[in-house]
Design a protein around this motif. Structure first.
Motif, short mmCIF file in Angstrom:
data_model
loop_
_atom_site.label_atom_id
_atom_site.label_comp_id
_atom_site.label_asym_id
_atom_site.label_seq_id
_atom_site.Cartn_x
_atom_site.Cartn_y
_atom_site.Cartn_z
N HIS A 242 0.85 -1.20 0.00
CA HIS A 242 0.00 0.00 0.00
C HIS A 242 0.88 1.25 0.00
N CYS A 295 -9.80 6.59 -7.96
CA CYS A 295 -9.54 6.44 -6.51
C CYS A 295 -10.45 7.36 -5.70
N PRO A 300 -11.53 1.66 -1.94
CA PRO A 300 -10.99 0.30 -2.12
C PRO A 300 -11.29 -0.57 -0.90
N CYS A 313 -6.18 -1.10 -1.85
CA CYS A 313 -5.73 -0.12 -2.84
C CYS A 313 -6.15 -0.63 -4.22
N HIS A 314 -6.76 0.25 -5.04
CA HIS A 314 -7.19 -0.18 -6.38
C HIS A 314 -6.00 -0.61 -7.24
FE1 SF4 Z 1 -3.53 5.64 -3.75
FE2 SF4 Z 1 -4.42 3.14 -3.91
FE3 SF4 Z 1 -5.86 4.96 -2.65
FE4 SF4 Z 1 -5.64 5.06 -5.27
S1 SF4 Z 1 -6.63 3.44 -4.09
S2 SF4 Z 1 -5.44 6.77 -3.86
S3 SF4 Z 1 -3.56 4.35 -5.58
S4 SF4 Z 1 -3.89 4.20 -2.05
#
Ligand code: SF4
Length: 316
Positions: A242, A295, A300, A313-314
């Motif tokens: 992450h 995002c 996520p 996290c995506h």
């Molecule tokens: Fe950052 Fe992952 Fe959150 Fe997107 S989903 S903002 S890449 S931590």
């Protein structure tokens, strides 16, 4: 049952004076196996200490379940909670403020046994001496007051008091952050030795990644009330997935340079959003160097990417 502690979808929400809601802990789930240590890390305001207080039933739980070895400790109250208390104890950050300055150390350590009616009263003083020896202090020191001890010794006394009830689980909240580095190592070694000798299970809260690396089997990283990454400790430091975990590792002064490099060099910018007005999508998006438009629209969820390693996290 192999799991000692199981926490499911835990929520601690507080109302604000202006009609809003602080989402201090917002849907946290984890398990700790018997005899193991889970560390929870994150910046201040991440919800890690509130999670610990909720497990101890010292913060109001607004949702979710906490199960300690088959006992639903999030749902029990009154006498039933009092009877279960000996099984889970806490060691606080500041050993001086958590010890009554007017009581002798022997009385401080004996108090949980007196309050909870544990063991024969005639045997409790001998048990105090045994506990002092277990944490590396001479039994005759029981007649002194807390101010007559150093910071490290006071934390040993806090540990002896927690052990007095023969708990299954000890929750540590930043137990060495008030101590200097040399004393930190001694107290951490003691904490690990006691676990090896007694099979205790630990929940260990710290902002210091160098400290959790030393004592934890698994690590959960919290950001703004949620777990964003959970993995075995070695895996978190070898391959953090992450962006927030990577930034924490890159910025940790107590870690060796090779670990900090594995953090990827990303630096944490800015402050987290308000826990009252939470963003709709990923809570880390306003500080994430990898954020893309999606995002900010979709939050996520924590997904398992490798055995034992889950990441929210995506892009992970
Ligand atoms: Fe950052 Fe992952 Fe959150 Fe997107 S989903 S903002 S890449 S931590």
């Amino acid at each position: 049952m192999n799991q000692l502690l199981s926490v499911r979808d835990l929520k601690v929400h507080f109302p604000t004076a202006h009609g809003g809601t602080v989402h201090a802990v917002d849907g946290v789930s984890f398990d700790i196996r018997r005899g193991r240590t889970l560390g929870i890390v994150g910046e201040s305001g991440s919800g890690k200490t509130t999670t610990a207080l909720a497990v101890m039933r010292l913060a109001p739980i607004t949702g979710g379940e906490i199960d300690l070895d088959g006992t639903p400790i999030s749902r029990i109250e009154g006498e039933e909670l009092r009877r279960t208390r000996p099984r889970f104890q806490m060691v606080f950050q500041d050993p001086f403020s958590s010890l009554n300055p007017r009581d002798r150390v022997g009385r401080i350590i004996r108090q949980p046994m007196d309050l909870l009616g544990l063991g024969e009263p005639s045997g409790r003083d001998a048990r105090v001496e045994e506990l002092l020896a277990q944490v590396g202090l001479r039994p005759e020191l029981k007649s002194l007051y807390p101010h007559q001890f150093s910071g490290g010794q006071r934390q040993r006394i806090g540990l002896a008091r927690a052990l007095a009830t023969r708990p299954d689980l000890i929750v540590f909240d930043e137990p060495v952050s008030a101590l200097d580095v040399a004393v930190q190592a001694q107290v951490l070694n003691l904490i690990r030795r006691l676990q090896r000798e007694t099979g205790l299970t630990y929940l260990f809260i710290s902002h210091d990644l160098g400290v959790v690396r030393h004592v934890c089997d698994e690590i959960a990283v919290m950001y703004l009330g949620q777990i964003v990454e959970k993995a075995p400790a070695a895996q978190i430091f070898a391959a953090p997935r992450h962006p927030y975990t990577q930034a924490l590792i890159a910025a940790a002064p107590s870690l060796a340079p090779e670990h900090r490099r594995r953090g990827g060099g990303a630096r944490l910018q800015g402050d987290p959003p308000s826990p009252v007005n939470l963003p709709k999508g990923c809570r880390f998006a306003s500080r994430c160097p990898l954020a893309v438009e999606g995002c900010r629209r979709r939050m996520p969820t924590l997904r398992e990417l490798a055995p034992g390693q889950a990441v929210a996290c995506h892009l992970a």
